[in-house]
Write an enzyme that holds these catalytic residues in place. Structure first.
Site, mmCIF file in Angstrom:
data_model
loop_
_atom_site.group_PDB
_atom_site.id
_atom_site.type_symbol
_atom_site.label_atom_id
_atom_site.label_comp_id
_atom_site.label_asym_id
_atom_site.label_seq_id
_atom_site.Cartn_x
_atom_site.Cartn_y
_atom_site.Cartn_z
ATOM 1 N N CYS A 121 0.950 -1.395 0.330
ATOM 2 C CA CYS A 121 -0.398 -0.217 -0.041
ATOM 3 C C CYS A 121 0.343 1.321 -0.106
ATOM 4 O O CYS A 121 0.838 1.810 -0.944
ATOM 5 C CB CYS A 121 -0.991 0.079 1.466
ATOM 6 S SG CYS A 121 -0.396 -0.542 2.218
ATOM 7 N N HIS B 253 -2.785 6.090 4.709
ATOM 8 C CA HIS B 253 -1.247 6.478 5.092
ATOM 9 C C HIS B 253 -0.946 7.707 4.379
ATOM 10 O O HIS B 253 -1.300 8.299 3.519
ATOM 11 C CB HIS B 253 -0.403 5.541 4.349
ATOM 12 C CG HIS B 253 -0.690 4.172 4.745
ATOM 13 N ND1 HIS B 253 -1.147 3.467 5.524
ATOM 14 C CD2 HIS B 253 -0.552 2.794 4.119
ATOM 15 C CE1 HIS B 253 -1.502 2.267 5.950
ATOM 16 N NE2 HIS B 253 -0.950 1.750 4.909
HETATM 17 N N1 NAP Z 1 -4.882 -3.553 4.763
HETATM 18 C C1 NAP Z 1 -4.382 -3.046 3.948
HETATM 19 O O1 NAP Z 1 -4.032 -1.141 3.658
HETATM 20 C C2 NAP Z 1 -3.627 -4.009 3.134
HETATM 21 C C3 NAP Z 1 -3.175 -3.205 1.707
HETATM 22 C C4 NAP Z 1 -2.691 -4.158 0.720
HETATM 23 C C5 NAP Z 1 -2.333 -5.721 0.848
HETATM 24 N N2 NAP Z 1 -3.258 -5.954 2.006
HETATM 25 C C6 NAP Z 1 -2.463 -7.359 2.392
HETATM 26 O O2 NAP Z 1 -4.097 -8.549 2.666
HETATM 27 C C7 NAP Z 1 -4.157 -9.288 3.024
HETATM 28 C C8 NAP Z 1 -5.198 -8.690 4.298
HETATM 29 O O3 NAP Z 1 -5.392 -7.819 4.669
HETATM 30 P P1 NAP Z 1 -6.441 -7.362 5.435
HETATM 31 O O4 NAP Z 1 -6.452 -5.857 5.945
HETATM 32 O O5 NAP Z 1 -7.875 -7.770 4.504
HETATM 33 O O6 NAP Z 1 -6.569 -8.412 6.664
HETATM 34 P P2 NAP Z 1 -7.811 -9.167 7.691
HETATM 35 O O7 NAP Z 1 -8.787 -8.037 7.970
HETATM 36 O O8 NAP Z 1 -7.203 -9.316 9.202
HETATM 37 O O9 NAP Z 1 -8.415 -9.908 6.756
HETATM 38 C C9 NAP Z 1 -7.989 -11.572 6.261
HETATM 39 C C10 NAP Z 1 -8.744 -11.820 5.676
HETATM 40 O O10 NAP Z 1 -7.518 -13.282 5.667
HETATM 41 C C11 NAP Z 1 -8.860 -14.204 5.687
HETATM 42 N N3 NAP Z 1 -8.009 -15.692 6.184
HETATM 43 C C12 NAP Z 1 -7.163 -15.883 7.429
HETATM 44 N N4 NAP Z 1 -6.526 -17.012 7.367
HETATM 45 C C13 NAP Z 1 -7.273 -17.823 6.414
HETATM 46 C C14 NAP Z 1 -7.366 -19.411 6.295
HETATM 47 N N5 NAP Z 1 -6.402 -19.837 6.432
HETATM 48 N N6 NAP Z 1 -7.501 -19.303 4.761
HETATM 49 C C15 NAP Z 1 -7.969 -18.442 4.075
HETATM 50 N N7 NAP Z 1 -8.438 -17.273 4.286
HETATM 51 C C16 NAP Z 1 -7.632 -16.606 5.153
HETATM 52 C C17 NAP Z 1 -9.256 -13.758 6.450
HETATM 53 O O11 NAP Z 1 -10.620 -14.893 7.435
HETATM 54 P P3 NAP Z 1 -11.096 -15.338 8.263
HETATM 55 O O12 NAP Z 1 -12.177 -14.326 8.154
HETATM 56 O O13 NAP Z 1 -12.000 -16.096 8.234
HETATM 57 O O14 NAP Z 1 -10.477 -14.929 9.484
HETATM 58 C C18 NAP Z 1 -9.565 -12.134 6.593
HETATM 59 O O15 NAP Z 1 -10.906 -12.330 5.057
HETATM 60 C C19 NAP Z 1 -2.410 -9.079 3.582
HETATM 61 O O16 NAP Z 1 -1.740 -9.961 2.794
HETATM 62 C C20 NAP Z 1 -2.040 -7.813 2.938
HETATM 63 O O17 NAP Z 1 -0.993 -7.745 3.588
HETATM 64 C C21 NAP Z 1 -3.583 -5.097 2.626
#
Ligand code: NAP
Length: 343
Positions: free
Chosen positions: A130, A243
């Site tokens: 990001c 950010h």
């Molecule tokens: N937030 C940001 O600004 C941002 C920006 C760029 C990239 N990202 C990337 O996007 C990804 C998720 O970020 P987020 O912020 O959305 O995190 P989050 O709110 O913690 O959500 C995580 C998601 O991953 C799922 N998950 C976790 N373990 C899993 C498994 N074993 N199998 C299948 N699904 C699983 C969770 O499902 P459950 O509901 O079942 O736990 C939930 O839907 C990360 O790789 C992060 O680095 C985030």
């Protein structure tokens, strides 16, 4: 949902996954069906996609049969395991995690900067970090007219960049601190409410954190500028969404602030907010929920002949994640770089 692509979202219950759904609907992406996947924790939960209530399923090897495009945002381990399976089944994968970004076979794309790289994909396209996305959107229009030699960036990153658990942690801790209680940190190493943490992702042997190193390597890859000198300091701040970055740029030749303002203000996706007389500058709470990369505080660097300083702010969940990924999908569809799987 009628004529269009069959989309699967892995990590649909998370911060980015929920935003994928919003962005696909808001941008009227051609969707014929959406499948929602997460871990076994959320399997069976129901979520609304527009007016349709859909069941969340546990991600499995056969989740991608008859799917055209898969958007992954469930962390690097899940992407490392399932993205090749999805690609092998014929779907185009757009991955939000860090798993594939630096793989030379995988395009790392910010459509405003390197949309043409999409056509080299072999099934997986990576969405950058990001903090990197918003920085390269602001750097690229300047770099095109006056090549950048060096960038020093300090980030002020919101807790939503860590996911839903961190948003809850900041909310809870803020209340506890205001009521005079003691905070026990869970998501971060220390209290985040009313504090700053210069630690995002793990520390590396060279003293930088992985987040800082992502900004170095990913910027070079996206901008095709392998010799650009970059140093980043990434700081987590108690802000919920968006950010902010203080970016010092050294160009090959002199570039004045007026020229930079004029170049940036012509670029779709960038909004210049820069009038010190009326305290006009980008702020995270104004950027939250919007699509643009905002640039302000543009000034000559008083310590450097060919230097410029600017302040860059963007919503990390939208342009920093979900929006950028959907824009990649739009480019792929527009240019016929996505095959329709088993149709
Ligand atoms: N937030 C940001 O600004 C941002 C920006 C760029 C990239 N990202 C990337 O996007 C990804 C998720 O970020 P987020 O912020 O959305 O995190 P989050 O709110 O913690 O959500 C995580 C998601 O991953 C799922 N998950 C976790 N373990 C899993 C498994 N074993 N199998 C299948 N699904 C699983 C969770 O499902 P459950 O509901 O079942 O736990 C939930 O839907 C990360 O790789 C992060 O680095 C985030």
């Amino acid at each position: 949902m009628n004529n269009g692509y069959r989309i699967a979202i892995v990590g649909a219950t998370g911060m980015v996954g929920q935003e994928f759904i919003k962005v696909l609907l808001q941008r009227k992406f051609p969707v014929s069906a959406i499948s929602l996947y997460a871990s076994d924790r959320s399997a069976g939960r129901k979520m609304f996609v527009g007016s349709q209530e859909l069941l969340v399923k546990e991600t499995a090897g056969d989740s991608f049969d008859n799917i055209d495009i898969v958007l992954f945002s469930a962390g690097a381990d899940i992407s490392r395991h399932f993205a090749p399976i999805a690609a092998k089944s014929g779907a185009l994968v757009i991955d939000n995690s860090a798993a594939w970004r630096m793989d030379p076979r995988v395009p790392l794309v910010v459509p405003e900067v390197n949309a043409d790289d999409i056509k080299k994909h072999r099934g997986i396209i990576a969405n950058p970090n990001c903090s990197t996305i918003q920085m390269v959107v602001a750097l690229n229009p300047l770099h095109k007219v006056n090549p950048i030699k060096r960038v020093i960036v300090s980030t002020y990153q919101s807790v939503s960049g860590t996911g839903l658990a961190a948003v809850e942690e900041l909310t809870k801790q803020s209340k506890i601190v205001l009521e005079g209680g003691n905070v026990i940190p869970h998501v971060y190493a220390h209290q985040i409410a009313f504090n700053l943490l210069p630690e995002i992702d793990v520390f590396m042997d060279n003293g930088y954190t992985k987040e800082e190193w992502k900004m170095v390597e990913e910027t070079r890859k996206i901008m095709h500028a392998e010799h650009m000198q970059i140093s980043a300091t990434c700081v987590r701040v108690p802000v919920f969404i968006a950010h902010s970055e203080a970016v010092n740029v050294e160009f090959t030749e002199y570039m004045g602030p007026d020229e930079a303002r004029s170049l940036l203000s012509k670029v779709p996706g960038i909004k210049v907010l820069d009038d010190p007389n009326v305290s006009l500058y980008p702020q995270p709470w104004l950027a939250a929920g919007t699509d643009d990369v905002y640039v302000g505080r543009i000034r000559s660097d008083a310590s450097l002949m060919n230097g410029l300083v600017m302040w860059v702010v963007s919503d990390n969940i939208r342009k920093g994640a979900a929006l950028n990924a959907v824009q990649i999908a739009e480019e792929a569809v527009r240019n016929d770089w996505v095959k329709v799987n088993n149709k």
